[in-house]
Design an enzyme around this catalytic site. Structure first.
Site, PDB file in Angstrom:
ATOM      1  CE  LYS A 176      33.165  43.153  27.824  1.00  0.00           C
ATOM      2  NZ  LYS A 176      34.487  42.574  27.465  1.00  0.00           N
TER       3      LYS A 176
ATOM      4  CE1 TYR B  91      37.945  42.860  24.352  1.00  0.00           C
ATOM      5  CE2 TYR B  91      39.901  43.447  25.639  1.00  0.00           C
ATOM      6  CZ  TYR B  91      38.608  43.559  24.970  1.00  0.00           C
ATOM      7  OH  TYR B  91      38.305  45.175  25.403  1.00  0.00           O
TER       8      TYR B  91
ATOM      9  CG  ASP C 123      39.236  36.209  28.934  1.00  0.00           C
ATOM     10  OD1 ASP C 123      38.242  35.975  29.269  1.00  0.00           O
ATOM     11  OD2 ASP C 123      39.776  37.266  28.425  1.00  0.00           O
TER      12      ASP C 123
ATOM     13  NE  ARG D 225      45.717  51.713  47.833  1.00  0.00           N
ATOM     14  CZ  ARG D 225      46.658  51.342  48.629  1.00  0.00           C
ATOM     15  NH1 ARG D 225      47.283  49.881  48.744  1.00  0.00           N
ATOM     16  NH2 ARG D 225      46.909  52.148  49.644  1.00  0.00           N
TER      17      ARG D 225
HETATM   18  C1  PLP Z   1      35.930  42.773  27.395  1.00  0.00           C
HETATM   19  C2  PLP Z   1      36.714  41.533  27.200  1.00  0.00           C
HETATM   20  C3  PLP Z   1      37.917  41.912  28.078  1.00  0.00           C
HETATM   21  C4  PLP Z   1      38.562  43.304  28.800  1.00  0.00           C
HETATM   22  O1  PLP Z   1      37.534  43.469  29.787  1.00  0.00           O
HETATM   23  P1  PLP Z   1      37.269  45.058  30.149  1.00  0.00           P
HETATM   24  O2  PLP Z   1      36.417  44.803  31.467  1.00  0.00           O
HETATM   25  O3  PLP Z   1      36.776  45.681  29.035  1.00  0.00           O
HETATM   26  O4  PLP Z   1      38.660  45.649  30.582  1.00  0.00           O
HETATM   27  C5  PLP Z   1      38.984  40.817  28.117  1.00  0.00           C
HETATM   28  N1  PLP Z   1      38.743  39.430  27.494  1.00  0.00           N
HETATM   29  C6  PLP Z   1      37.482  39.313  26.816  1.00  0.00           C
HETATM   30  C7  PLP Z   1      37.189  38.047  26.243  1.00  0.00           C
HETATM   31  C8  PLP Z   1      36.588  40.560  26.843  1.00  0.00           C
HETATM   32  O5  PLP Z   1      35.695  40.111  26.011  1.00  0.00           O
END
Ligand code: PLP
Length: 372
Positions: A196, A99, A171, A47
Site C-alpha cells: 500500500k 482487514y 497493523d 531464503r
Molecule cells: C492490504 C492489507 C493487508 C493485506 O496485505 P497484502 O499485501 O494484500 O497481503 C493487511 N492489512 C491491511 C490493513 C491492508 O490494507
C-alpha cells in the site's frame, strides 16, 4: 534523526566497492563461504537472508522505531507469521472490522490449527477487557480501520494486553510510520502490507513485521519467515526501499487531499455519511489527533439512495479508477461490500476512496459530477 531524514537515508549506504550511491539489486541465491567454513559477510542462502532484504528491514525498523524486522512476500504472509508464532490453544482478540483477509486467516485457516479468537469492537475498551481469557496471548489492532475508519486507542489497548501478559500487534498499513508509530505508544509488534503506502506506486506486493524487542516471540516470527520462506524478492525489496524515500511527501499530500475531499462530501446534499477521522464529529477524532495527525489518505462514504446509487457513482467517475487496494499515486474508488463477499459487515451502499496525488480540485469535480 527526524522521520523525513530517515525515510531518505535509512537502510542505504554507499557501495564500498564501486561508490554507487543508489543500491544495486543482488540476485544471487547463494553466498560464498570462507576457507574456514564460516560466512564472513553474514549471508548464506537467499531464503534465509539477502542484502536487499536486509536493507529494507533496517529501513522500516528505523522508521517504526523498532529493533528488528522481518520482511515477507505479502502483508497477509506477515500477518500469518504473527499467528503462526502463537501456539495451538492460544487466544487472539481481533477487531470486528479487521482487514477481511486477516479475519479470514483467523476464521478459516488458524481455526483448524487450534487458535481461538474473539472479534470485538476495538473502540470499546470495556468490551476488549471482557473478551480477555486466561489463554489470551495477542490483541490485534488496526487503526484507522477498514473500511469505516474507526479509531482505536493504541496505548490503552496495549495497556490492557500487557496487564493480561499478552502482546499487542498493530497493523499500521493505513497510517504508515510517518503519521503514527505504534511502538512508541506501547504496541509490541507492527505489521504492514507494504503493498500500500510504503510501495506507493501499485507495483509491488509485500509485508513486514517490526518488533520493539528481540524476544522469544520475534525469534519465532523470524523462524517462520526463513523456514516457511514467504520472502520478498530482491527486486521487490529494492523497489520498496526506492519508494519509501518519498513516503513522507506522498502520505502528507494524500492526507491533505483526503481532508478536502472528505469536507466536500460531508457538505454534499446527496451524501448521507462520510467516514474520515479528520472531520469534526467523527467519534475517533480526538484519539486520531493525538496518535496520528494528519489523518491519512483513506475516506469512505455512503451516498443517498442505497447500493444502486453507490454503484452509479462508482460507474460515473472519470479520474478515480474502480479498483481495490490503496496507497498509490492514483485515486481509487471501490464498492467494498462486493469485494468482501457474502457475510461482510460492510454496508452495501459504502464506497471506499483511496485518495492519490492528483490535484484535489480535480478529484472533487469528478465526485461532484458522479454524484450528479
Ligand atoms: C492490504 C492489507 C493487508 C493485506 O496485505 P497484502 O499485501 O494484500 O497481503 C493487511 N492489512 C491491511 C490493513 C491492508 O490494507
Amino acid at each position: 534523526m527526524r522521520i523525513e531524514t530517515l525515510a531518505v537515508h535509512a537502510g542505504r549506504e554507499i557501495d564500498p566497492e564501486t561508490g554507487a550511491v543508489t543500491p544495486s539489486i543482488h540476485l544471487s541465491t547463494t553466498f560464498e563461504r570462507g576457507a574456514d567454513g564460516e560466512y564472513p559477510r553474514g549471508y548464506i542462502y537467499a531464503r534465509t537472508g539477502s542484502p536487499n532484504r536486509r536493507s529494507l528491514e533496517r529501513c522500516i525498523r528505523e522508521l517504526e522505531g523498532g529493533v528488528a524486522a522481518a520482511a515477507f512476500s505479502s502483508g497477509s504472509a506477515a500477518t500469518a507469521a504473527v499467528f503462526q508464532s502463537l501456539a495451538p490453544g492460544d487466544h487472539v482478540i481481533a477487531p470486528q472490522d479487521a482487514y477481511h483477509g486477516t479475519a479470514s486467516l483467523l476464521r478459516e485457516v488458524f481455526d483448524r490449527w487450534g487458535l481461538e479468537r474473539t472479534f470485538v469492537d476495538m473502540t470499546d475498551l470495556a468490551g476488549v477487557r471482557e473478551a480477555l481469557r486466561p489463554n489470551t496471548r495477542l490483541i490485534w489492532v488496526e487503526t484507522p480501520s477498514n473500511p469505516l475508519l474507526k479509531i482505536t486507542d493504541i496505548s490503552q489497548v496495549s495497556a490492557i494486553a500487557h496487564e493480561a501478559k499478552a502482546l499487542c500487534a498493530c497493523d499500521n498499513t493505513w497510517a504508515t510510520p510517518i503519521l503514527q508509530r505504534p511502538l512508541d505508544m506501547g504496541a509490541d509488534l507492527v505489521v504492514h502490507s507494504t503493498t500500500k503506502y510504503l510501495g506507493g506506486h501499485g507495483d509491488v506486493v509485500g509485508g513486514i513485521v517490526i518488533t520493539r524487542s528481540e524476544d522469544g516471540f520475534f525469534s519465532r516470527v523470524r523462524q517462520v519467515q526463513t523456514t516457511y520462506g514467504a520472502v520478498p524478492s530482491s527486486f521487490d525489496c529494492w523497489l520498496l526501499l526506492r519508494s519509501i524515500r518519498t513516503l513522507h511527501l506522498r502520505i502528507r499530500a494524500q492526507s491533505e487531499n483526503a481532508m478536502k475531499v472528505a469536507t466536500f462530501l460531508s457538505r454534499h446534499p446527496k451524501v448521507e455519511a462520510v467516514h474520515y477521522p479528520g472531520l469534526e464529529g467523527h467519534p475517533g477524532r480526538n484519539i486520531a489527533a493525538r496518535q496520528m495527525e494528519p489523518f491519512g489518505g483513506m475516506v469512505s462514504f455512503q451516498p443517498e439512495g442505497g447500493q444502486d446509487a453507490a454503484m452509479g457513482v462508482a460507474a460515473r467517475v472519470k479520474i478515480f479508477t474502480r479498483a481495490t487496494s490503496l496507497g498509490s499515486a492514483e485515486s481509487l474508488i471501490e464498492h467494498r461490500a462486493s469485494i468482501e463477499g457474502p457475510g461482510t459487515r460492510t454496508p452495501d451502499d459504502l464506497l471506499r476512496l483511496s485518495i492519490g496525488l492528483e490535484h484535489s480540485d480535480d478529484l472533487i469535480e469528478d465526485l461532484a459530477q458522479a454524484l450528479g
